[in-house]
Design an enzyme around this catalytic site. Structure first.
Site, PDB file in Angstrom:
ATOM      1  N   GLU A 206       3.078   2.562   6.404  1.00  0.00           N
ATOM      2  CA  GLU A 206       3.081   1.150   6.775  1.00  0.00           C
ATOM      3  C   GLU A 206       3.454   0.291   5.568  1.00  0.00           C
ATOM      4  O   GLU A 206       4.179  -0.698   5.687  1.00  0.00           O
ATOM      5  CB  GLU A 206       1.703   0.760   7.310  1.00  0.00           C
TER       6      GLU A 206
ATOM      7  N   TYR B 229      -7.224   4.533  -3.075  1.00  0.00           N
ATOM      8  CA  TYR B 229      -6.679   4.147  -1.769  1.00  0.00           C
ATOM      9  C   TYR B 229      -7.399   4.878  -0.643  1.00  0.00           C
ATOM     10  O   TYR B 229      -7.647   6.081  -0.721  1.00  0.00           O
ATOM     11  CB  TYR B 229      -5.179   4.453  -1.722  1.00  0.00           C
TER      12      TYR B 229
ATOM     13  N   ASP C 277       0.825  -1.211   0.000  1.00  0.00           N
ATOM     14  CA  ASP C 277       0.000   0.000   0.000  1.00  0.00           C
ATOM     15  C   ASP C 277       0.862   1.265   0.000  1.00  0.00           C
ATOM     16  O   ASP C 277       1.959   1.286   0.582  1.00  0.00           O
ATOM     17  CB  ASP C 277      -0.911   0.017   1.229  1.00  0.00           C
TER      18      ASP C 277
END
Length: 766
Positions: free
Chosen positions: A86, A307, A82
């Protein structure tokens, strides 16, 4: 053999991306993180600049082996987790495990490993990303690493202190504890609140022509109306009832109402909670599926939204033009604003990604209603409507504000006429808007005489500040800079899982345990529990990502205050684990004080004379925070059999978390008990168990196999031993929804079978 390997986070993305990439690309998933700090020890070398000791996450060795095998066969490796902090960390750790393992021909260390990212999973976006690979961003990785180590230090240092002082198994967290304090502080505000009496007045008036309308009292004697007692209200009513009402002023003007920007993570969570009743966790789970791709029948697997972890309201020019084209084609040119609308992202937001929007605006919610699961459909509709509305012309209204005089009082009313719906053509008006709709007014001019038809007055009291809902808590966290949009769902879930807070009528109430932990931490860790300090720490972590701050220096600065404070708390913090929390309530059996204790199933009042005196009671707190001892239920327990161990009656009882069970009336001398059976055999093939009633830590009742952990079959709804006539599922369930009420349904999420209840099938007696 594929020459290129793309590694993503989720297996769902693998299916979506494989659909539009050719045979030259292999696609594999890391299934989230592959490495992390160890679970059973600190895993941080504090004496060596906080060097982390990463290891492959237990259970992930097969995934790691598969990734290494795929990397051995590829010439070039693209890391595509992604597009956030993270995700960068996941990419970094995947790169590390590939470089650590030698290959048969050419080691991964010798191969080209690149980072790619895309905001939407479409053929165009992925191919564009492949044509612009980049190096891994060490600053972004270090920012995530600093956050992870900070949270590990706080959790591993503070939690054992709470085990020692309060109760084993609970936890503290750098961000969760501050969020808990917000909820506890709000509850204290409510308990300290002193209601103030007031009397609002309304008058129903009529002109020569209809309609009649209602006005609100605004001023008395030139000052804001403040009627604080029945006597004042009666005196004022006596004067007004015989007064002449006359229009003093009429103001008319056109007003525009602009649409809101497309969703960011926090506003999506807030609106999904407010309009759909979704928790932050449910919202993000559904959004993740819409982003990664869902099966849409003849269309195959399609990614529907961009996203979903973002705090930017920016959208791509191409998406804006697509929205304008759709609006013009479906609503008409008059629904387009004079120029394309761009929204300004607030200061301090990360602008790496677009706002949350549909990938293809022409895929309308109506096209998906028959193929999307209901929860995904509702969220997609919310996102689609908000995005399209954001590019639609403003709504225009003709506002009329009328001031009316009667003796020394002034009254006000507002009327509104819709001139052009604009974006409301898409969004409509929700229930909150409808409740505040202005009056429909007759034609009024200055000096118009009005007739009083009815004078209305009502005694009211000011209300305490409301408890937080999920939506208002997310807004508060965002406004105060606590956490980041991607962490809100996890923060809320942790508070609920730890039983620090409970949802009462969809609002957060702190538990006794939560209030105790918050108070103890606030008393001994003032800096850590300070909202401003926590917000500043988030800013510093952002500065690490921007290269403005060194992550090791940040950690040293934090621990320079935290460690001495921790040492001091070890000796000075008064514990409640053994002694209990004082209440001032006297035990009626022995005369000693009853104290609050924290057990496995929640808090209760226990005698401080334990074990000599075993008196226990349940309790609640009233609006002022005072303890109210719960009265014992006089209802006679339902006898359902005879105890096989002592021969006494077996009765149905209810656990602290809400599920029923069967227990012997000879307790505590006889401890025989068994789960409450549904009478339905476990439908899993080869399992000899049956489904029994249980409840989660949050108090939600469910039905699971009594052979757990060998069999983990479970349902949220009461099972019925009948096969589904459409898909063949071995059981059906008895379900209740707002839309349909109580009915029979199939538990298979891919089957939509439902039926009205025609039998007396229901909860078994034993």
């Amino acid at each position: 053999m594929a020459k290129n390997l793309i590694i993503v986070e989720s297996p769902a993305k693998v299916r979506t991306i494989r659909k539009f990439l050719g045979k030259d690309y292999a696609v594999e998933a890391s299934v989230g993180h592959v490495r992390d700090l160890p679970s059973k020890d600190l895993g941080v070398d504090e004496a060596n600049d906080f060097a982390p000791k990463y290891q492959v996450i237990p259970g992930k060795q097969k995934v790691v082996s598969k990734l290494r095998e795929a990397a051995d066969k590829a010439e070039r490796i693209y890391l595509a987790p992604d597009p956030d902090r993270e995700g960068e960390a996941i990419a970094w750790h995947v790169a590390e495990i590939l470089r650590e393992a030698g290959g048969k021909k050419k080691t991964a260390a010798e191969k080209t490993i690149s980072r790619i990212q895309f905001n939407e999973i479409t053929a165009k976006a992925v191919r564009e990303a492949l044509s612009h690979p980049r190096e891994l961003d060490v600053r972004l990785f270090e920012s995530q690493q600093a956050r992870r180590i900070l949270d590990r230090l706080v959790g591993y240092k503070l939690s054992p202190l709470l085990w020692k002082k309060v109760k084993r198994g609970i936890s503290a967290g750098r961000v969760q504890s501050v969020a808990l304090r917000l909820i506890v502080d709000r509850e204290r505000e409510r308990q300290a609140f002193v209601p103030v009496e007031y009397w609002p007045f309304k008058a129903e008036l009529a002109a020569d022509e209809p309609p009649a309308f209602t006005v609100d009292l605004w001023k008395v004697g030139g000052k804001p109306a403040q009627i604080g007692s029945a006597e004042e209200a009666e005196a004022l009513a006596g004067r007004i009832e015989s007064a002449e009402f006359t229009v003093a002023e009429v103001t008319e003007k056109e007003r525009k109402r602009e649409p809101a920007p497309p969703f960011i993570t926090s506003t999506l969570q807030q609106e999904a909670n407010r309009r759909l009743g979704y928790s932050a966790k449910k919202t993000m789970g559904a959004a993740q599926k819409l982003y990664e791709g869902v099966e849409l029948g003849d269309l195959g697997i399609v990614a529907l939204i961009t996203y979903m972890r973002t705090d930017s309201v920016r959208i791509a020019d191409e998406a804006r033009e697509a929205a304008r084209a759709h609006i013009a084609a479906t609503l008409g040119e008059e629904y387009l604003p004079a120029k394309p609308r761009a929204f300004k992202t607030k200061a301090g937001a990360q602008d790496a990604h677009e706002a949350i929007r549909p990938v293809d605006v022409t895929i309308t919610p109506e096209r998906l209603k028959a193929v999307l699961p209901a929860d995904l459909f509702k969220l997609y509709r919310l996102i689609w409507q908000r995005f399209v509305a954001s590019q639609t012309a403003p709504a225009r209204f003709w506002d009329t504000q009328v001031t009316i005089a009667a003796e020394d009082t002034l009254w006000k009313v507002k009327g509104e006429r819709l001139l052009f719906p604009g974006f409301l053509k898409i969004l409509g008006r929700d229930e909150d808007d409808a409740a505040d709709l202005p009056e429909s007014l007759p034609k009024l001019t200055k000096g118009t005489a009005l007739k009083l038809q009815k004078l209305l007055k009502e005694q009211k009291f000011t209300q305490p500040p409301p408890r937080f809902t999920e939506a208002s808590l997310v807004k508060e966290l965002e406004d105060k800079g606590i956490g980041r949009p991607s962490t809100y769902a996890a923060i809320i879930s942790t508070l609920l899982d730890r039983d620090y807070v409970r949802l009462e009528e969809k609002r957060f109430a702190p538990s006794e345990l939560g209030s105790t932990v918050s108070d103890m931490l606030a008393a001994h860790f003032a800096t850590l529990m300070d909202v401003g300090f926590t917000a500043r720490m988030e800013e510093q972590l952002d500065e690490v990502a921007e290269g403005k701050e060194d992550w090791v220096r940040l950690l040293k600065s934090f621990t320079g205050d935290f460690y001495p404070t921790l040492d001091k708390a070890q000796s000075e913090m008064a514990g409640v684990k053994g002694s209990g929390k004082e209440t001032g309530i006297v035990c009626e059996l022995c005369g000693k004080e009853m104290v609050i204790r924290f057990g496995k199933k929640g808090e209760f009042l226990g005698c401080s004379g334990y074990p000599e005196c075993r008196n226990v009671k349940e309790f609640t707190r009233d609006a002022s925070g005072a303890i109210v001892v719960s009265a014992r239920s006089e209802e006679t327990p339902r006898v359902v059999g005879t105890c096989p161990e002592c021969g006494k009656d077996l009765v149905v009882k209810t656990s602290r978390t809400g599920s029923r069970f069967i227990a012997c009336t000879g307790y505590p001398a006889c401890t025989h008990s068994r789960p409450f059976s549904t009478g339905v055999k476990c439908p899993r093939e080869g399992c000899p168990g049956e489904l029994v009633e249980k409840s989660s830590r949050r108090g939600k009742v469910f039905y699971s196999c009594d052979q757990y952990p060998r069999c983990d079959y479970a349902l949220w709804d009461w099972p019925i031993a009948q096969p589904c006539p459409e898909c063949g599922s071995p059981v059906l369930v008895r379900k209740t929804t707002k839309a349909r009420g109580e009915h029979i349904a199939c538990p298979n999420p891919k089957c939509r079978f439902t039926a009205d209840i025609e039998t007396d099938e229901g909860p078994a007696e034993a």
